[in-house]
Write an enzyme that holds these catalytic residues in place. Structure first.
Site, PDB file in Angstrom:
ATOM      1  CD  GLU A  40      -4.179   4.596  -0.331  1.00 23.32           C
ATOM      2  OE1 GLU A  40      -4.544   3.426  -0.080  1.00 23.32           O
ATOM      3  OE2 GLU A  40      -3.847   4.734  -1.347  1.00 23.32           O
ATOM      4  CD  GLU A  88      -0.982   0.528  -2.596  1.00 25.03           C
ATOM      5  OE1 GLU A  88      -1.806  -0.307  -3.322  1.00 25.03           O
ATOM      6  OE2 GLU A  88      -1.493   0.870  -1.356  1.00 25.03           O
ATOM      7  CE1 TYR A 140      -4.007   0.757   2.680  1.00 30.08           C
ATOM      8  CE2 TYR A 140      -6.202   1.200   3.822  1.00 30.08           C
ATOM      9  CZ  TYR A 140      -5.215   1.361   2.560  1.00 30.08           C
ATOM     10  OH  TYR A 140      -5.817   2.424   1.806  1.00 30.08           O
ATOM     11  NE  ARG A 181      -1.819   9.431  -2.194  1.00 36.27           N
ATOM     12  CZ  ARG A 181      -2.043   8.210  -2.414  1.00 36.27           C
ATOM     13  NH1 ARG A 181      -2.684   7.604  -1.697  1.00 36.27           N
ATOM     14  NH2 ARG A 181      -1.513   7.413  -3.359  1.00 36.27           N
ATOM     15  CG  HIS A 210      -4.293   5.651  -7.058  1.00 39.19           C
ATOM     16  ND1 HIS A 210      -4.072   6.109  -5.836  1.00 39.19           N
ATOM     17  CD2 HIS A 210      -4.989   4.352  -6.735  1.00 39.19           C
ATOM     18  CE1 HIS A 210      -4.573   5.248  -4.898  1.00 39.19           C
ATOM     19  NE2 HIS A 210      -4.855   4.253  -5.302  1.00 39.19           N
ATOM     20  CG  ASN A 229      -0.673   3.849   0.208  1.00 39.87           C
ATOM     21  OD1 ASN A 229      -0.499   5.106   0.545  1.00 39.87           O
ATOM     22  ND2 ASN A 229      -1.155   3.441  -0.986  1.00 39.87           N
TER      23      ASN A 229
HETATM   24  C1  GBH Z   1      -4.800   0.647  -1.440  1.00 38.46           C
HETATM   25  O1  GBH Z   1      -4.093  -0.471  -1.731  1.00 38.46           O
HETATM   26  C2  GBH Z   1      -5.137   1.189  -2.735  1.00 38.46           C
HETATM   27  O2  GBH Z   1      -4.217   2.271  -2.944  1.00 38.46           O
HETATM   28  C3  GBH Z   1      -6.480   2.109  -2.428  1.00 38.46           C
HETATM   29  O3  GBH Z   1      -6.656   2.466  -3.887  1.00 38.46           O
HETATM   30  C4  GBH Z   1      -7.590   1.132  -2.047  1.00 38.46           C
HETATM   31  O4  GBH Z   1      -8.796   1.569  -2.131  1.00 38.46           O
HETATM   32  C5  GBH Z   1      -7.141   0.726  -0.567  1.00 38.46           C
HETATM   33  O5  GBH Z   1      -5.879   0.228  -0.593  1.00 38.46           O
HETATM   34  C6  GBH Z   1      -8.020  -0.305   0.043  1.00 38.46           C
HETATM   35  O6  GBH Z   1      -7.992  -1.559  -0.368  1.00 38.46           O
HETATM   36  O7  GBH Z   1      -8.859  -9.213  -3.315  1.00 38.46           O
HETATM   37  O8  GBH Z   1      -7.143  -9.764  -5.006  1.00 38.46           O
HETATM   38  O9  GBH Z   1      -8.955  -8.079  -5.364  1.00 38.46           O
HETATM   39  C7  GBH Z   1      -4.142  -1.524  -0.613  1.00 38.46           C
HETATM   40  C8  GBH Z   1      -3.769  -2.656  -1.174  1.00 38.46           C
HETATM   41  C9  GBH Z   1      -5.144  -3.677  -2.884  1.00 38.46           C
HETATM   42  C10 GBH Z   1      -5.390  -4.351  -0.673  1.00 38.46           C
HETATM   43  C11 GBH Z   1      -6.383  -4.541  -3.151  1.00 38.46           C
HETATM   44  C12 GBH Z   1      -6.497  -5.223  -1.155  1.00 38.46           C
HETATM   45  C13 GBH Z   1      -7.176  -6.715  -2.839  1.00 38.46           C
HETATM   46  C14 GBH Z   1      -6.826  -7.577  -3.709  1.00 38.46           C
HETATM   47  N1  GBH Z   1      -5.444  -3.461  -1.499  1.00 38.46           N
HETATM   48  N2  GBH Z   1      -6.237  -5.791  -2.618  1.00 38.46           N
HETATM   49  S1  GBH Z   1      -7.895  -8.707  -4.392  1.00 38.46           S
END
Ligand code: GBH
Length: 498
Positions: A389, A174, A316, A83, A128, A314
Site C-alpha cells: 500500500e 498490519e 505512507y 490486492r 484485513h 504499507n
Molecule cells: C492502511 O493503514 C490500511 O491498511 C487501509 O485499510 C487504509 O484504508 C489505509 O491505510 C488508509 O488509511 O484516526 O485513530 O482512526 C494505514 C494506517 C490506519 C492510518 C488508520 C490512519 C487512522 C487512525 N491508517 N489510521 S484514527
C-alpha cells in the site's frame, strides 16, 4: 508539470507487479448476502457514534456485485495485479465452529477467475481487520490463543479452494498497527483500553496489545506452516505478511533521540517482523516491557522458523522522533507509543518533514520510501519486498464539483515521487517486486467512513458510479512506460498452466 516528471526511464525489474489495493470490509458491501456471517466491523459500524459520518460498510462500494466492472477499470489502467482481502465471515460465518459457506467460496472463485482472464494476478490477504464476530463473542478474538487455531483453519480452507490460482498470499494486514488501535487506543473494535490511553475502560493497554500481537504472529506462523507442509510445493505460490511501516528519523543528533528512533522502529515494524524473521522480539521491547511482553515457547520458535517468502510494506508517511525519557513529551498524535517513551512528530523547529495533509498521520515525505526500503533491506537480509500500500487521501469536500475531484494533482505528485524513490532503492539493490496503490476506488475509510477519499477512481456514493481521476490515467501511463514483463509471462494463465 513537475508532478508528471519521471526521473528515470529505466524499467522496473522483470515481472514487477503494478497493482491497486483494497480490502473486503472497505469494498465488498453485501454484508448479509448469500450466507455471509457478521464481522466485528459490521457490529461496530452499526453502533451509533463509531464512524465519523455515521455511515457503515453494509454497501461500501458494492464490489461484491460490481467486481466485473471494477476489473474492467483495472484492465483499462493496465495493472497486472489486484490486492484484495477475503472476508473471513463470508467463508466461515461462525469461524471453525460452523460450516463453510459455499456461496462465499463461489464469489471469490468468480473474482479470481475474472482477474486471471484479464491477465491480472490476484494478491490475496487473508485478514484485513474484519473478524467473524463469533470469534470475538466466544473467546475475545485475538486476545485468545484459540485465535491461532481458527486462523489456521481459515487459511487452510483458502489455500485448498483458491491456491491453485492464487500465487501470492498475505496472512495478516498490519497486525502491529491494528492492535495499537484496538487494544491501546480503543478506537477499533473491540475498543478496549485503559482510561489513560483513550476514553474507554475494560482493557489493559499495557498488556493486551502485546498479547493480541503475539497471537497474531503465531497465527501467521500457523498459516505459513500449513501452506509449506500441505500446499506450497504443489501450488508453487509465495506467502508473506504485511505491516504498516513509517519512516522515522531522529529529531536531533542527540544520542537520546537516536535511541528513541530505534525504539520507534522496534515498537512498530520490528515488533512483528523480528519474530517472523529472527524468532524473537526486538531487544528494545524486551528491555522496556519486561514481563508484559509474552514469550515464545520452543514449539513456537520452531514454527516461526518457517519464515516468510516476502515482506509486504504499507508505507505512507514519515516522522521525526523525540526522546521522552530525558525530556517531557506531551501526549498527542494518534500514532504515538508511550510504552517506548518516544514521540513521533512531523515538525522540527516548526518546519514539517514534508507537506502536511488534513490527516495528522499522513505527512508527505517521498524520500522516506527509499529510506524505509533500504532500512528493511539491511535489517532483513534483503528479503523480497512488495509495497502493498502507498497512496494519498483527501477529505470529501461537498464544496467541490466533480471536475475538481477528478483533477487530483496532489495524488499524482505523491505517487510519482514515491515511485521515483522506490526506483532508486531498487537501483541500489533492494529486492522489491511490486507496488500497489491504495486504492483502486474511493472507499469506506474505517472510522472516517466515506469522508476520506483514497481512490484513483472517484466514487459517487449516491449512485456508486466510478469515474477515473487524472491519477488513474497517470498511473496507466507510468505502468506502460516502466513495466517489463516478457510477453510469455504476461499471460498469467499460461504461466501457471491452468
Ligand atoms: C492502511 O493503514 C490500511 O491498511 C487501509 O485499510 C487504509 O484504508 C489505509 O491505510 C488508509 O488509511 O484516526 O485513530 O482512526 C494505514 C494506517 C490506519 C492510518 C488508520 C490512519 C487512522 C487512525 N491508517 N489510521 S484514527
Amino acid at each position: 508539470s513537475n508532478a508528471l516528471k519521471v526521473i528515470s526511464d529505466e524499467p522496473f525489474p522483470n515481472n514487477f507487479l503494478f497493482g491497486t489495493a483494497s480490502s473486503s470490509y472497505q469494498y465488498e458491501g453485501a454484508y448479509l448476502s448469500d450466507g455471509k456471517g457478521i464481522s466485528n466491523w459490521d457490529v461496530f459500524s452499526h453502533k451509533p457514534g463509531s464512524i465519523s459520518d455515521g455511515c457503515n460498510g453494509d454497501v461500501a462500494v458494492d464490489q461484491y456485485n460490481q467486481y466485473l466492472e471494477d476489473i474492467d477499470l483495472m484492465e483499462a489502467i493496465k495493472v497486472n495485479s489486484y490486492r484484495f482481502s477475503i472476508s473471513w465471515a463470508r467463508i466461515l460465518p461462525k469461524g471453525r465452529f460452523g460450516e463453510v459457506n459455499m456461496a462465499g467460496i463461489k464469489y471469490y472463485n468468480r473474482l479470481i477467475d475474472a482477474l486471471l482472464l484479464k491477465g491480472i494476478q490476484p494478491f490475496v490477504t487473508l485478514f484485513h481487520f474484519d473478524l467473524p464476530q463469533e470469534l470475538e463473542d466466544r473467546y475475545g478474538g485475538w486476545l485468545s490463543p484459540q485465535s491461532q487455531e481458527d486462523f489456521q483453519f481459515f487459511a487452510d480452507i483458502c489455500f485448498q479452494y483458491f491456491g491453485d490460482r492464487v500465487k501470492y498470499w498475505v496472512t495478516l494486514n498490519e497486525p502491529g498497527f491494528l492492535v495499537s488501535l484496538t487494544y491501546r487506543q480503543g478506537k477499533y473494535p473491540p475498543c478496549r483500553c485503559s482510561s489513560k490511553f483513550g476514553n474507554c475502560s475494560g482493557g489493559d493497554s499495557d498488556k493486551e496489545p502485546f498479547v493480541a500481537a503475539h497471537n497474531m504472529i503465531l497465527s501467521h506462523a500457523a498459516a505459513v506452516d500449513i501452506y509449506r507442509n500441505k500446499y506450497q510445493i504443489e501450488q508453487g505460490g509465495q506467502i508473506g505478511i504485511v505491516e504498516h511501516i513509517d519512516w522515522f528519523e531522529p529529531l536531533t543528533n542527540s544520542t537520546a533521540d537516536k535511541l528513541a528512533t530505534e525504539r520507534a522502529r522496534a515498537f512498530t515494524a520490528n515488533w512483528i517482523l523480528d519474530p517472523i524473521l529472527f524468532g524473537k522480539y526486538p531487544k528494545e521491547m524486551e528491555m522496556v516491557l519486561g514481563t508484559n511482553l509474552p514469550e515464545f515457547s520452543s514449539k513456537d520458535k520452531a514454527k516461526l522458523k518457517r519464515g516468510v517468502d516476502f515482506i509486504g510494506l504499507n508505507h505512507y508517511a514519515s516522522y521525526y522522533v523525540r526522546d521522552c525519557i530525558s525530556s517531557v513529551c506531551e501526549s498527542g498524535l494518534g500514532v504515538s507509543t508511550t510504552e517506548g517513551s518516544y514521540q513521533p512528530t512531523a515538525l522540527k523547529n516548526g518546519v514539517p518533514i514534508g507537506e502536511l495533509t488534513p490527516f495528522e498521520w499522513l505527512n508527505v515525505y517521498p524520500p522516506g520510501m527509499k529510506k524505509i526500503v533500504m532500512y528493511l533491506k539491511d535489517r532483513y537480509n534483503n528479503t523480497p519486498m512488495f509495497i502493498t500500500e502507498n497512496g494519498y487521501g483527501n477529505l470529501h469536500d461537498p464544496g467541490l464539483n466533480e471536475e475538481e475531484y477528478l483533477n487530483d494533482f496532489k495524488r499524482i505528485k505523491y505517487m510519482s515521487s514515491h515511485l521515483n524513490n522506490l526506483m532508486e532503492a531498487i537501483r541500489e539493490g533492494a529486492d522489491v517486486r511490486g507496488y500497489f496503490v491504495w486504492s483502486l476506488l474511493d472507499n469506506f475509510e474505517w472510522k472516517y467512513g466515506f469522508t476520506v477519499r483514497f481512490g484513483v477512481h472517484h466514487v459517487d456514493y449516491a449512485t456508486l458510479k466510478r469515474t477515473p481521476k487524472l491519477s488513474a490515467t497517470w498511473y496507466k501511463n507510468f505502468i506502460e512506460k516502466h513495466v517489463n514483463i516478457d510477453s510469455e509471462n504476461r499471460n498469467w494463465n499460461n504461466q501457471f498452466k491452468l
